[in-house]
Design a protein around this motif. Sequence first.
Motif, PDB file in Angstrom:
ATOM      1  N   UNK A  73       0.868  -1.187   0.000  1.00  8.88           N
ATOM      2  CA  UNK A  73       0.000   0.000   0.000  1.00  8.88           C
ATOM      3  C   UNK A  73       0.900   1.231   0.000  1.00  8.88           C
ATOM      4  N   UNK A  74       0.930   1.891  -1.141  1.00  7.54           N
ATOM      5  CA  UNK A  74       1.815   3.039  -1.323  1.00  7.54           C
ATOM      6  C   UNK A  74       1.064   4.360  -1.406  1.00  7.54           C
ATOM      7  N   UNK A  75      -0.242   4.315  -1.679  1.00  5.20           N
ATOM      8  CA  UNK A  75      -0.997   5.545  -1.919  1.00  5.20           C
ATOM      9  C   UNK A  75      -0.937   6.469  -0.703  1.00  5.20           C
ATOM     10  N   UNK A  76      -0.704   7.750  -0.957  1.00  8.33           N
ATOM     11  CA  UNK A  76      -0.647   8.733   0.112  1.00  8.33           C
ATOM     12  C   UNK A  76      -0.573  10.136  -0.465  1.00  8.33           C
ATOM     13  N   UNK A  77      -0.819  11.116   0.396  1.00  9.98           N
ATOM     14  CA  UNK A  77      -0.734  12.518  -0.017  1.00  9.98           C
ATOM     15  C   UNK A  77       0.112  13.280   0.988  1.00  9.98           C
ATOM     16  N   UNK A  78       0.777  14.329   0.506  1.00  9.70           N
ATOM     17  CA  UNK A  78       1.649  15.148   1.350  1.00  9.70           C
ATOM     18  C   UNK A  78       0.964  16.431   1.791  1.00  9.70           C
ATOM     19  N   UNK A  79       0.286  17.092   0.866  1.00 15.40           N
ATOM     20  CA  UNK A  79      -0.347  18.375   1.161  1.00 15.40           C
ATOM     21  C   UNK A  79      -1.828  18.299   0.832  1.00 15.40           C
ATOM     22  N   UNK A  80      -2.645  18.485   1.847  1.00 21.65           N
ATOM     23  CA  UNK A  80      -4.097  18.466   1.705  1.00 21.65           C
ATOM     24  C   UNK A  80      -4.669  18.938   3.032  1.00 21.65           C
ATOM     25  N   UNK A  81      -5.963  19.261   3.072  1.00 26.84           N
ATOM     26  CA  UNK A  81      -6.573  19.550   4.367  1.00 26.84           C
ATOM     27  C   UNK A  81      -6.353  18.388   5.340  1.00 26.84           C
ATOM     28  N   UNK A  82      -6.261  18.718   6.625  1.00 29.85           N
ATOM     29  CA  UNK A  82      -5.910  17.708   7.619  1.00 29.85           C
ATOM     30  C   UNK A  82      -6.833  16.481   7.562  1.00 29.85           C
ATOM     31  N   UNK A  83      -8.128  16.704   7.400  1.00 27.62           N
ATOM     32  CA  UNK A  83      -9.060  15.578   7.369  1.00 27.62           C
ATOM     33  C   UNK A  83      -8.757  14.643   6.211  1.00 27.62           C
ATOM     34  N   UNK A  84      -8.383  15.212   5.053  1.00 27.75           N
ATOM     35  CA  UNK A  84      -8.056  14.373   3.894  1.00 27.75           C
ATOM     36  C   UNK A  84      -6.750  13.632   4.117  1.00 27.75           C
ATOM     37  N   UNK A  85      -5.761  14.292   4.726  1.00 28.74           N
ATOM     38  CA  UNK A  85      -4.509  13.612   5.045  1.00 28.74           C
ATOM     39  C   UNK A  85      -4.761  12.407   5.939  1.00 28.74           C
ATOM     40  N   UNK A  86      -5.576  12.577   6.952  1.00 30.67           N
ATOM     41  CA  UNK A  86      -5.873  11.474   7.860  1.00 30.67           C
ATOM     42  C   UNK A  86      -6.605  10.348   7.140  1.00 30.67           C
ATOM     43  N   UNK A  87      -7.562  10.700   6.293  1.00 24.87           N
ATOM     44  CA  UNK A  87      -8.324   9.681   5.579  1.00 24.87           C
ATOM     45  C   UNK A  87      -7.433   8.864   4.641  1.00 24.87           C
ATOM     46  N   UNK A  88      -6.620   9.551   3.844  1.00 24.84           N
ATOM     47  CA  UNK A  88      -5.809   8.868   2.833  1.00 24.84           C
ATOM     48  C   UNK A  88      -4.599   8.170   3.459  1.00 24.84           C
ATOM     49  N   UNK A  89      -3.921   8.849   4.375  1.00 25.72           N
ATOM     50  CA  UNK A  89      -2.648   8.329   4.886  1.00 25.72           C
ATOM     51  C   UNK A  89      -2.793   7.370   6.059  1.00 25.72           C
ATOM     52  N   UNK A  90      -3.848   7.537   6.855  1.00 21.93           N
ATOM     53  CA  UNK A  90      -3.965   6.736   8.080  1.00 21.93           C
ATOM     54  C   UNK A  90      -5.115   5.740   8.042  1.00 21.93           C
TER      55      UNK A  90
END
Length: 210
Positions: A73-90
Motif C-alpha cells: 500500500x503506497x498511496x498517500x498525499x503530502x499536502x491536503x486539508x488535515x481531514x483528507x490527510x488522515x483519511x488517505x494516509x492513516x
Amino acid sequence: MPVTLIVGANRGIGLGLVTAHVSDGWDVVATTRDGSPPPGHPRVETRRFDVRERAQLDDLVESLGSPVDRIIHNAGVLRAPRAQLMEVNAVAPIRTIDGLLDAGRLAHDGTVGIMTSQMGARRGRSGSLGDYGDSKAALNDAFRAASGRWADSGAIAVVIHPGWVRTDMGGPGASLSVAESASGIKKVLDGLQPEDHGKFLTWDGRAHDW
C-alpha cells in the motif's frame, strides 16, 4: 509467477515498485485512481481504485479472485486539508488491507508492506508532528493495533519508511533515486520472516523507532 498487488502505482515510489517487481519476474496488479496502466507498463494488469472510495475497495476485492503473494500500500498525499490527510494516509491503508485479508486475497505467509514515514515517528515525544507527520503517526498506531488480527490471517506485515526519495513529495534534492528506494523496499519484503511481523523498517532493512 508470484503476484503482487501495488496500491498507488501511477508515479513515484509506487511506479518504481512496479518496475522492480516486473524486472524480477513478478506478475503485478497495479491500482491507479483512473484505472490507466502505470507509465511504461502498458501490459501490467491494472485496477481503478481511489482509496477514499469504499465501494471501489469492494470492486477491487471481487476483481482479484485468487490470493496474491504480496500487497503493497503506497498511496498517500503530502499536502491536503488535515481531514483528507488522515483519511488517505492513516485510515485508508488499514481499511484496504483489512478488506483484502478478510476476503482471503493474500496467500498464507504472504507479505504486506505499507509505506509510512520517519516524519510519523514520535520517539516518545508528545505534541503535534505537523499535519503530515500526525497522519503517519496515526497510521503507525493503527498498524500496531491491527497487526494482531493480520497475523491471525497469515500475513507478515510491516510498515516501511522509504527514505528521502527524489519524487514529487521528496523534491529534487533528496538523497535517493526512486529505483534505489524501490529496489531496497522489495529486498526488505523479499526477506521478511514471520518474526518480522509488526515491525517498522526502513527501505534498507534497519529497524526504525516508533
